[in-house]
Design a protein around this motif. Structure first.
Motif, mmCIF file in Angstrom:
data_model
loop_
_atom_site.group_PDB
_atom_site.id
_atom_site.type_symbol
_atom_site.label_atom_id
_atom_site.label_comp_id
_atom_site.label_asym_id
_atom_site.label_seq_id
_atom_site.Cartn_x
_atom_site.Cartn_y
_atom_site.Cartn_z
ATOM 1 N N GLU A 1 -0.630 -0.660 -1.026
ATOM 2 C CA GLU A 1 -1.756 -1.807 -1.088
ATOM 3 C C GLU A 1 -2.178 -2.297 0.303
ATOM 4 N N PRO A 2 -2.883 -0.953 0.758
ATOM 5 C CA PRO A 2 -3.201 -1.192 2.151
ATOM 6 C C PRO A 2 -4.534 -2.049 2.344
ATOM 7 N N VAL A 3 -4.514 -3.321 1.607
ATOM 8 C CA VAL A 3 -5.787 -4.284 1.641
ATOM 9 C C VAL A 3 -5.986 -4.768 3.264
ATOM 10 N N GLU A 4 -5.073 -4.864 3.769
ATOM 11 C CA GLU A 4 -5.285 -5.596 5.208
ATOM 12 C C GLU A 4 -6.258 -4.625 6.097
ATOM 13 N N TYR A 5 -6.226 -3.093 5.877
ATOM 14 C CA TYR A 5 -7.118 -2.407 6.616
ATOM 15 C C TYR A 5 -8.371 -2.270 5.898
ATOM 16 N N LEU A 6 -8.645 -2.623 4.959
ATOM 17 C CA LEU A 6 -10.113 -2.362 4.208
ATOM 18 C C LEU A 6 -11.259 -2.959 4.994
ATOM 19 N N PRO A 7 -10.999 -4.043 5.738
ATOM 20 C CA PRO A 7 -12.253 -4.667 6.440
ATOM 21 C C PRO A 7 -12.319 -3.726 7.788
ATOM 22 N N LYS A 8 -11.400 -3.291 8.378
ATOM 23 C CA LYS A 8 -11.528 -2.207 9.445
ATOM 24 C C LYS A 8 -12.147 -1.046 9.032
#
Ligand SMILES: [Mn+2]
Length: 387
Positions: free
Chosen positions: A178-185
């Motif tokens: 769940e790599p949600v934290e990377y999505l904005p980047k």
């Protein structure tokens, strides 16, 4: 036109000529299901079929969404088969169909030979990429946004994106379920350019598409939508398409008994542009080995081995009575049999020896292998939800 994998192919506007590609995933090469050698070959065969389809449809490239290999342990002979197959493909297509891949969680496993690997990140994909047989994309999420997706360098065999005709393919290896934290980047790092169709190759699932398997929530992944025209996924072995921009083909071969019950396959995609881009996505089901599920119901308690085998064999004879005669002649045609035993449990004096039962069935019927599920009514094992 000279076109080598890795080079940036000339960037001219769409002139009505469509771009075609195949999206496949989770091939799991090296899978040794049921310790059966022929089953191991099935995974290579599925890959071979994908390559053959790419030639048949004259696609411009193939994308693989990770888990190309199932583990770090692989017999040299099997790896050589894969290398020979890819080399032959490269020669016979005159390098006109690049294979673009990312690493999935299976490609970069934490463990090998039962031990935790000190330096994670080794993979067979890196090896075949260094041999020039595939293009391995891996964006660098530690870099500043403008350098996350560096154009692929065919000499260094490194990069995060590659342009083929007017399609820009971006890829990052498996970075968690769940790599949600990377999505904005990731979003910030993908440029939206006029006339360019953006593909993002990723290895994760979408929450809710498979029961009890973690994935990214659709509302989170939607932030990529205005940068990405086609989100090419791998990871979930069950096929799904969401909102006409998220695509997951499912595993190419059944890597487990449950996989065999899923809708799986590959996508053949054609993109053309008039006013806007239009996608035409065709689902192709691969010609996998057949998985045959059969249920044998025991109406009464059988008392001994002789009765037990007699009963099962009579049922199986009926089941295989009208079998295709071709089955007898080709090892590729015979199914894996999943045999469910239901009804009254045989009496205590009868001990079911599954190994012996499997061997006797394999000897007498055209099946590659047998998996037995004892689901007698008085047995304490719960019924499988998919039965
Ligand atoms: Mn997988």
């Amino acid at each position: 036109m000279i076109k080598t994998p890795g080079s940036v192919i000339e960037s001219k506007k769409f002139n009505g000529e469509p771009v075609k590609f195949i999206h496949a995933s989770d091939i799991h090469l090296g899978c040794q299901q049921y310790q059966n050698q022929h089953r191991a070959d099935d995974f290579i065969k599925a890959f071979k079929e994908i390559l053959a389809l790419s030639m048949e449809h004259s696609v411009d490239f193939i994308i693989l969404g990770g888990d190309v290999f199932t583990s770090l342990e692989m017999l040299p002979g099997k790896l050589l088969e894969v290398i020979d197959m890819l080399t032959e493909f490269k020669v016979s297509t005159k390098e006109m169909i690049p294979i673009i891949a990312i690493e999935g969680n299976h490609d970069i496993r934490k463990f090998s030979f039962g031990l935790k690997i000190a330096k994670r990140g080794q993979s067979w994909l890196k090896l075949i990429s260094s041999l020039g047989l595939i293009i391995l994309l891996d964006g660098n999420l530690d870099a500043p946004t403008e350098n996350v997706f560096k154009p692929y360098d065919s000499f260094l065999k490194k990069g995060g994106k590659i342009q083929i005709k007017n399609v820009m393919i971006h890829g990052i290896r498996y970075i968690g379920q769940e790599p949600v934290e990377y999505l904005p980047k990731i979003k910030e790092s993908i440029k939206k350019e006029e006339g360019i169709f953006n593909i993002l190759l990723q290895h994760y699932g979408i929450e809710g598409q498979m029961k009890n398997v973690p994935g990214i929530r659709l509302e989170n992944v939607n932030q990529l939508k205005n940068r990405v025209d086609y989100l090419a996924l791998g990871h979930f072995h069950h096929q799904f398409i969401l909102d006409d921009w998220i695509y997951n083909p499912g595993s190419s071969e059944a890597a487990s008994a449950i996989d065999a019950t899923y809708k799986r396959g590959i996508f053949l995609v054609e993109i053309s542009k008039e006013e806007n881009f239009t996608k035409n996505v065709q689902i192709i089901r691969l010609n996998n080995r057949h998985h045959q599920w059969e249920v044998i119901f025991f109406p009464k308690h059988l008392k001994n081995n002789k009765e037990f085998y007699h009963f099962i064999f009579k049922k199986l004879e009926l089941i295989f009575l009208n079998r295709d005669p071709q089955m007898e002649t080709s090892i590729d045609m015979i199914p894996v049999l999943y045999l469910v035993l239901k009804g009254k449990k045989p009496s205590h004096s009868l001990k079911i020896n599954e190994k012996e039962l499997k061997n006797r069935i394999r000897k007498n019927f055209p099946v590659l292998d047998v998996k037995i599920y004892q689901k007698f009514t008085n047995s304490i094992v719960k019924l499988d939800k998919y039965m």
